[in-house]
Design a protein around this motif. Structure first.
Motif, PDB file in Angstrom:
ATOM      1  N   ASP A  67      44.836  40.861  36.446  1.00  0.00           N
ATOM      2  CA  ASP A  67      44.927  39.754  35.299  1.00  0.00           C
ATOM      3  C   ASP A  67      44.591  38.479  36.386  1.00  0.00           C
ATOM      4  O   ASP A  67      44.942  37.595  35.516  1.00  0.00           O
ATOM      5  N   ILE A  93      48.202  30.389  29.206  1.00  0.00           N
ATOM      6  CA  ILE A  93      48.052  31.259  30.258  1.00  0.00           C
ATOM      7  C   ILE A  93      49.268  30.836  31.335  1.00  0.00           C
ATOM      8  O   ILE A  93      49.649  29.362  31.799  1.00  0.00           O
ATOM      9  N   LYS A  96      46.066  36.650  32.643  1.00  0.00           N
ATOM     10  CA  LYS A  96      47.238  36.239  32.284  1.00  0.00           C
ATOM     11  C   LYS A  96      47.569  34.883  33.722  1.00  0.00           C
ATOM     12  O   LYS A  96      48.598  34.081  33.287  1.00  0.00           O
TER      13      LYS A  96
END
Length: 457
Positions: free
Chosen positions: A388, A440, A420
């Motif tokens: 991610d 984020i 993320k």
């Protein structure tokens, strides 16, 4: 006394003219490309050339009225984006690409939308009317305003255009057109140049857009003289591998729009379908928990695109290690490998290194340096990077991570696709607003080792 007819030999690749035949062109080095042409004798006019300024007038810039720029909707958001908003009235467009890439397909598909309110003339020098009908049926093209003409005589085609006065003309392809008065074969330097000039004058005089399909030579460049690209208003180029489904349409030249925009298409049974979310499509097949895979973000005009960068490092079986890069500049890859070994302390001198950009995408932006470096280190150490996580940044020869442009735009694209963590150059960290930082995890790094340490946790 009549002048003697003189023959010369012209290279079909670069246009070099020689008084005698040569096996190899001394200009471009191509073999067996010389063809004989007859030079027409030029009669010398006696006395001084008469010139009358009558009928000529130079206008001040303030005296010229600005006309409304009419554009035709091509029926495809991606194609309209590359053209700058649509096909401009009175423009001449050159569409080129490898054989089988989809040039004729996308143009025939566009006639369905264009034919609703416009009269379209499709001129083919490579297919018969029955072949075009079969392809149109497969693509779902059924407009009644599409006329098919299969001729290769450029002057006869020009006269037909003048008489029929279509709204839009498509010529597939310019290399099949020929002027009978010119002795050289169709596709030669002279024929392509003169035919393109003929259609350019026709487009401007009748104020109708003409789309030319162009072939490419063995080097991947547009076949014919370089002046062909100067004559036209817009040059579009299809990129992509024939054995892969994705196609990239890029504007190399555009007098009516940006040359930084790209269109993404996918080849299917029913033709070329536009990909409205290329980032999602390009990283959809990314493997999970596999070393050597990292997500990069590159800017294509105003559009951020996420791509998967794959790196593979293995022990070489030869004295000279092999280095291969697909979709990434080989010289830049060699530079990054040298920086990783000299500045970051990773020993790669005895390893084969392979770099691949998944999906057939070709990237040349320096912002992808960090993703390439992380994928190489991950494969070398056989450690997984976080799935991610996205990384972008330029790497200098001193091993530093340099700032890049459009950092916020890249981060927003990563957030939109659900990533993320974002690793960016430390100097770009001050440009990011607090809103993005709350959505984020953003990490600023100064060197490669710190970037890798953040990418694996």
């Amino acid at each position: 006394m009549a002048q003697k007819v003189k023959s010369v030999y012209v290279c079909n690749e670069c246009g070099y003219v020689s008084p005698k035949w040569n096996g190899q062109c001394p200009e471009c080095g191509a073999w067996n490309t010389f063809s004989e042409q007859i030079e027409s004798p030029v009669s010398a006019s006696s006395g001084k050339t008469s010139y009358s300024p009558e009928g000529f007038k130079a206008y001040k810039l303030s005296e010229i009225e600005r006309e409304y720029e009419h554009r035709y909707d091509m029926g495809s958001t991606e194609l309209n984006r590359v053209l700058g908003g649509g096909l401009v009235k009175g423009s001449i467009v050159l569409l080129s690409g490898d054989p089988g890439i989809g040039k004729s397909t996308i143009l025939l598909q566009s006639t369905e939308a264009l034919g609703k309110d416009n009269k379209i003339l499709y001129i083919s020098g490579e297919e018969s009317p029955h072949q075009i009908k079969l392809r149109a049926t497969r693509l779902g093209v059924s407009t009644e305003n599409l006329l098919i003409l299969c001729r290769t005589d450029a002057e006869a085609v020009a006269e037909y255009i003048k008489s029929e006065k279509p709204t839009i003309v498509i010529i597939d392809s310019i290399q099949t057109m020929a002027i009978e008065a010119i002795s050289s074969l169709p596709g030669s330097i002279t024929q392509v140049r003169e035919c393109a000039n003929l259609f350019m004058r026709l487009s401007k005089s009748l104020n109708i857009p003409i789309i030319l399909v162009g072939h490419v030579n063995k080097d991947g460049n547009i076949a014919g003289p370089k002046v062909l690209e100067h004559i036209v208003d817009t040059v579009l180029y299809f990129e992509g591998e024939k054995n892969l489904s994705y196609r990239i349409l890029r504007a190399v030249k555009n007098r009516y729009g940006s040359t930084n925009e790209i269109g993404v298409f996918e080849m299917k049974d029913n033709g070329l379908n536009e990909v409205t979310n290329p980032s999602k499509a390009l990283i959809a097949g990314k493997p999970v928990n596999v070393p050597g895979s990292c997500i990069a973000c590159v800017m294509e005009g105003s559009r951020p695109i996420l791509a998967e960068v794959q790196g593979l490092v293995c022990v070489s079986s030869f004295g000279n290690p092999r280095r291969t890069a697909n979709g990434f500049d080989y010289n830049r890859a060699a530079m990054l490998i040298a920086v990783l070994e000299k500045r970051a302390g990773y020993f790669l001198g005895s390893s084969d290194i392979y770099i691949n950009i998944a999906g057939g995408l070709k990237i040349d932006e320096p912002a992808s340096d960090l993703s390439v470096a992380l994928s190489i280190i991950s494969s070398l150490k056989n450690e997984n990077l976080r799935d991610d996580t996205i990384a972008f940044g330029e790497i200098g020869l001193a091993g530093e991570i340099r700032s890049v442009g459009f950092a916020e735009v890249r981060i927003r694209e990563a957030i939109r696709l659900g990533l993320k963590k974002c690793i960016i150059p430390h100097r770009n960290l001050n440009e990011i607003n607090s809103e993005l930082k709350s959505k984020i995890e953003i990490i600023g790094v100064n060197n490669i080792r710190k970037a890798y340490a953040e990418a694996i946790v």
